[in-house]
Write a protein that holds these residues in place. Structure first.
Motif, PDB file in Angstrom:
ATOM      1  N   LEU A 228       0.831  -1.202   0.000  1.00  0.00           N
ATOM      2  CA  LEU A 228       0.000   0.000   0.000  1.00  0.00           C
ATOM      3  C   LEU A 228       0.868   1.255   0.000  1.00  0.00           C
ATOM      4  N   GLU A 229       1.956   1.258   0.727  1.00  0.00           N
ATOM      5  CA  GLU A 229       2.877   2.403   0.734  1.00  0.00           C
ATOM      6  C   GLU A 229       3.513   2.587  -0.645  1.00  0.00           C
ATOM      7  N   ALA A 230       3.848   1.496  -1.313  1.00  0.00           N
ATOM      8  CA  ALA A 230       4.421   1.588  -2.665  1.00  0.00           C
ATOM      9  C   ALA A 230       3.407   2.198  -3.630  1.00  0.00           C
ATOM     10  N   ILE A 231       2.147   1.823  -3.506  1.00  0.00           N
ATOM     11  CA  ILE A 231       1.091   2.393  -4.356  1.00  0.00           C
ATOM     12  C   ILE A 231       0.945   3.884  -4.070  1.00  0.00           C
ATOM     13  N   ARG A 232       0.923   4.257  -2.803  1.00  0.00           N
ATOM     14  CA  ARG A 232       0.791   5.667  -2.432  1.00  0.00           C
ATOM     15  C   ARG A 232       1.947   6.486  -2.975  1.00  0.00           C
ATOM     16  N   SER A 233       3.151   5.964  -2.854  1.00  0.00           N
ATOM     17  CA  SER A 233       4.340   6.660  -3.333  1.00  0.00           C
ATOM     18  C   SER A 233       4.290   6.843  -4.850  1.00  0.00           C
ATOM     19  N   TYR A 234       3.906   5.791  -5.559  1.00  0.00           N
ATOM     20  CA  TYR A 234       3.793   5.878  -7.018  1.00  0.00           C
ATOM     21  C   TYR A 234       2.756   6.929  -7.411  1.00  0.00           C
ATOM     22  N   ASN A 235       1.604   6.923  -6.751  1.00  0.00           N
ATOM     23  CA  ASN A 235       0.555   7.896  -7.067  1.00  0.00           C
ATOM     24  C   ASN A 235       1.025   9.319  -6.819  1.00  0.00           C
ATOM     25  N   GLU A 236       1.771   9.523  -5.745  1.00  0.00           N
ATOM     26  CA  GLU A 236       2.298  10.857  -5.462  1.00  0.00           C
ATOM     27  C   GLU A 236       3.257  11.310  -6.565  1.00  0.00           C
ATOM     28  N   GLN A 237       4.172  10.428  -6.962  1.00  0.00           N
ATOM     29  CA  GLN A 237       5.115  10.761  -8.028  1.00  0.00           C
ATOM     30  C   GLN A 237       4.379  11.035  -9.335  1.00  0.00           C
ATOM     31  N   ASP A 238       3.351  10.272  -9.611  1.00  0.00           N
ATOM     32  CA  ASP A 238       2.562  10.447 -10.825  1.00  0.00           C
ATOM     33  C   ASP A 238       1.877  11.812 -10.825  1.00  0.00           C
ATOM     34  N   CYS A 239       1.308  12.200  -9.709  1.00  0.00           N
ATOM     35  CA  CYS A 239       0.637  13.503  -9.614  1.00  0.00           C
ATOM     36  C   CYS A 239       1.630  14.652  -9.792  1.00  0.00           C
ATOM     37  N   VAL A 240       2.785  14.545  -9.155  1.00  0.00           N
ATOM     38  CA  VAL A 240       3.802  15.593  -9.256  1.00  0.00           C
ATOM     39  C   VAL A 240       4.299  15.710 -10.693  1.00  0.00           C
ATOM     40  N   SER A 241       4.580  14.586 -11.349  1.00  0.00           N
ATOM     41  CA  SER A 241       5.092  14.649 -12.714  1.00  0.00           C
ATOM     42  C   SER A 241       4.034  15.187 -13.670  1.00  0.00           C
TER      43      SER A 241
ATOM     44  N   TRP B 227       1.711  17.399 -12.871  1.00  0.00           N
ATOM     45  CA  TRP B 227       1.678  18.834 -12.620  1.00  0.00           C
ATOM     46  C   TRP B 227       2.867  19.523 -13.304  1.00  0.00           C
ATOM     47  N   GLN B 228       4.053  18.906 -13.243  1.00  0.00           N
ATOM     48  CA  GLN B 228       5.231  19.477 -13.895  1.00  0.00           C
ATOM     49  C   GLN B 228       5.039  19.525 -15.411  1.00  0.00           C
ATOM     50  N   LEU B 229       4.463  18.485 -15.982  1.00  0.00           N
ATOM     51  CA  LEU B 229       4.181  18.477 -17.417  1.00  0.00           C
ATOM     52  C   LEU B 229       3.215  19.598 -17.767  1.00  0.00           C
ATOM     53  N   HIS B 230       2.199  19.764 -16.971  1.00  0.00           N
ATOM     54  CA  HIS B 230       1.229  20.833 -17.195  1.00  0.00           C
ATOM     55  C   HIS B 230       1.903  22.203 -17.185  1.00  0.00           C
ATOM     56  N   GLN B 231       2.767  22.432 -16.210  1.00  0.00           N
ATOM     57  CA  GLN B 231       3.475  23.704 -16.129  1.00  0.00           C
ATOM     58  C   GLN B 231       4.376  23.911 -17.348  1.00  0.00           C
TER      59      GLN B 231
END
Length: 70
Positions: A22-35, A37-41
């Motif tokens: 579950l922690e690995a899934i959470r970490s992946y989702n966080e990285q996905d959201c950040v990347s 957002w960076q692509l959007h910017q």
């Protein structure tokens, strides 16, 4: 999706593995959201560069190509 399914089928008796998964899934989702957002910017920045260079919003790609090939 695959990792979540794997987490769902782990038996409750394997709580340590369930927590780690579950922690690995959470970490992946966080990285996905950040990347994302960076692509959007980055895309906003590129759009603004095009507008500053004279590209007209709504013009077709062919109109842009003709302008830059001339």
């Amino acid at each position: 999706v695959v990792a979540y399914h794997q987490w769902k089928v782990l038996p409750a008796s394997e709580e340590a593995r369930r927590s780690a998964q579950l922690e690995a899934i959470r970490s992946y989702n966080e990285q996905d959201c950040v990347s994302l957002w960076q692509l959007h910017q980055w895309l906003i920045h590129k759009r603004n560069e095009l507008w500053a260079g004279g590209c007209v919003p709504g013009a077709t790609p062919t109109q842009h190509a003709v302008k830059y090939m001339a």
